[in-house]
Design a protein around this motif. Structure first.
Motif, short mmCIF file in Angstrom:
data_model
loop_
_atom_site.label_atom_id
_atom_site.label_comp_id
_atom_site.label_asym_id
_atom_site.label_seq_id
_atom_site.Cartn_x
_atom_site.Cartn_y
_atom_site.Cartn_z
N ILE A 188 0.84 -1.20 0.00
CA ILE A 188 0.00 0.00 0.00
C ILE A 188 0.87 1.25 0.00
O ILE A 188 1.72 1.44 0.88
CB ILE A 188 -0.94 -0.01 1.22
N ALA A 189 0.65 2.13 -1.00
CA ALA A 189 1.45 3.35 -1.11
C ALA A 189 1.02 4.42 -0.12
O ALA A 189 1.81 5.26 0.29
CB ALA A 189 1.37 3.90 -2.54
N GLY A 190 -0.25 4.41 0.24
CA GLY A 190 -0.75 5.40 1.18
C GLY A 190 -2.19 5.10 1.58
O GLY A 190 -2.93 4.47 0.82
N ILE A 191 -2.55 5.52 2.77
CA ILE A 191 -3.92 5.36 3.27
C ILE A 191 -4.50 6.76 3.44
O ILE A 191 -4.01 7.55 4.25
CB ILE A 191 -3.94 4.56 4.58
N VAL A 192 -5.51 7.06 2.63
CA VAL A 192 -6.07 8.41 2.57
C VAL A 192 -7.21 8.53 3.57
O VAL A 192 -8.23 7.86 3.45
CB VAL A 192 -6.58 8.75 1.15
N THR A 193 -7.03 9.40 4.57
CA THR A 193 -8.05 9.63 5.60
C THR A 193 -8.56 11.06 5.49
O THR A 193 -8.05 11.86 4.71
CB THR A 193 -7.49 9.41 7.01
N GLU A 194 -9.55 11.37 6.32
CA GLU A 194 -10.08 12.74 6.34
C GLU A 194 -9.14 13.73 7.00
O GLU A 194 -9.34 14.95 6.93
CB GLU A 194 -11.46 12.77 7.00
N PHE A 195 -8.07 13.21 7.64
CA PHE A 195 -7.09 14.08 8.29
C PHE A 195 -5.72 13.99 7.64
O PHE A 195 -4.72 14.35 8.25
CB PHE A 195 -7.00 13.74 9.79
#
Length: 365
Positions: free
Chosen positions: A333-340
């Motif tokens: 996984i290259a990145g985990i996109v959250t609301e923060f």
């Protein structure tokens, strides 16, 4: 009741009909052929709707559960707090048993339970009103969260990019925008002209029936592919980024999502395509150390052998393995996109920063 409208985007995925004490949903098992709106009033109806995937997608399940437990709490006929809480707890635990993998289900129900526990000094009538307010806030929050995920996700791509997605983490899985599709919808509003590839997502075909349907209805350039075609479109250079949703994120960054997601991630690694997980912080379970501890739901063999077919398409008596989800290793996984913000490896560290930002935001409310 049956309704016919040209555009699926005109409907709310989940809504509350307080006057009639009902949770109103689109029956997603009937899409795309029929748009059927159903009202859920009993504990059994709400449980069945979640289990049978009439409402599905982690955020939408959370919203439906919040409205559902409010509707059931409304019907508890007592003014005694202890009796009210005992019945509330029973109904809450029943709804929580409908699906084991999506953490938003228990997250929303626990949040509603906290309202009851924090207001033991108030009348039952007041508690019911507070439960209504909390359930509405859970849905409003979902919309804000998805929009924020979309804004952060949009920074990872550029106009004209090819994007691949798996399953449905779109509007139909949330209240608005979706999670994995939020960058796509925001990009559509801003003229990015993305080219989207939607995996059909066997065996329940959420990509074919739901993602392709809603993206096409929104005017997005979407191409439907079979799951086993993802390597070909990546090898051809047609995919610049992958966005998928998830039902639970472990503390180390392993993610559980619809079966087949880990295959997409492994192929993406081979062809150097970045794989991004769109995950509201409500789906990050810091009490689950790794993906090995995530309970994977096993579903009926008929979904593989018979569902969608006019005639059975597998031999009678053949053994079937039908897990609803698989776990994608955090290393893929290259990145985990959250609301923060966007969490990057090592996730054990970046999650701390994400939750610190969340804590500050909650204090500043």
């Amino acid at each position: 009741m049956m309704e016919e409208k040209k555009n699926i985007m005109d409907y709310d995925t989940v809504s509350l009909d307080d006057e009639n004490s009902a949770v109103v949903i689109i029956d997603q098992t009937k899409l795309p052929g029929t748009t059927e709106i159903i009202a859920l009033k009993t504990a059994q109806e709400i449980w069945d709707a979640i289990y049978l995937l009439q409402v599905r997608g982690a955020p939408a399940i959370g919203v439906a559960a919040a409205y559902g437990i409010y509707v059931l709490a409304k019907g508890i006929d007592t003014d005694n707090y202890d009796a009210f809480y005992a019945e509330f707890k029973k109904q809450k635990e029943y709804l929580d048993s409908s699906r084991p993998t999506a953490v938003n289900l228990s997250w929303a129900l626990n949040r509603m339970e906290q309202v009851v526990l924090n207001n033991a000094d108030k009348s039952v009538a007041e508690i019911k009103q507070l439960l209504k307010e909390e359930s509405v806030e859970i849905q409003d929050e979902d919309i804000r969260v998805c929009k924020a995920i979309g804004e952060y996700g949009l920074t990872l791509v550029k106009p004209g990019d090819g994007i691949l997605t798996h399953c449905n983490a779109g509007k139909l899985a949330t209240s608005k925008y979706g999670t994995a599709t939020a960058p796509i919808y925001l990009g559509q509003e801003r003229g990015y002209n993305f080219r989207v590839f939607a995996d059909e997502t066997r065996p329940l075909l959420q990509g074919a029936r739901l993602t392709a349907f809603e993206l096409q209805s929104s005017g997005v350039d979407v191409t439907l592919i079979c799951d086993n075609m993802s390597a070909t479109v990546m090898k051809n250079g047609w995919v610049d980024a992958i966005f998928v949703g998830c039902d639970r994120v472990a503390a180390n960054g392993d993610t559980a999502n619809k079966i087949g997601t880990s295959v997409v991630a492994a192929v993406a690694k081979q062809y150097n395509v970045p794989m991004y997980i769109a995950a509201p912080t409500s789906t990050i379970d810091m009490n689950t150390p790794t993906g090995d501890q995530i309970k994977i739901e096993q579903r009926k063999p008929e979904e593989v052998t018979e569902m969608w077919y006019k005639e059975r398409m597998a031999p009678e008596g053949v053994k079937v393995f039908n897990p609803a989800f698989d776990v994608t290793d955090h290393e893929l996984i290259a990145g985990i996109v959250t609301e923060f913000g966007i969490a990057r490896p090592p996730y054990t560290e970046s999650f701390k920063e994400i939750f610190a930002k969340k804590e500050v935001a909650q204090k500043n409310k």
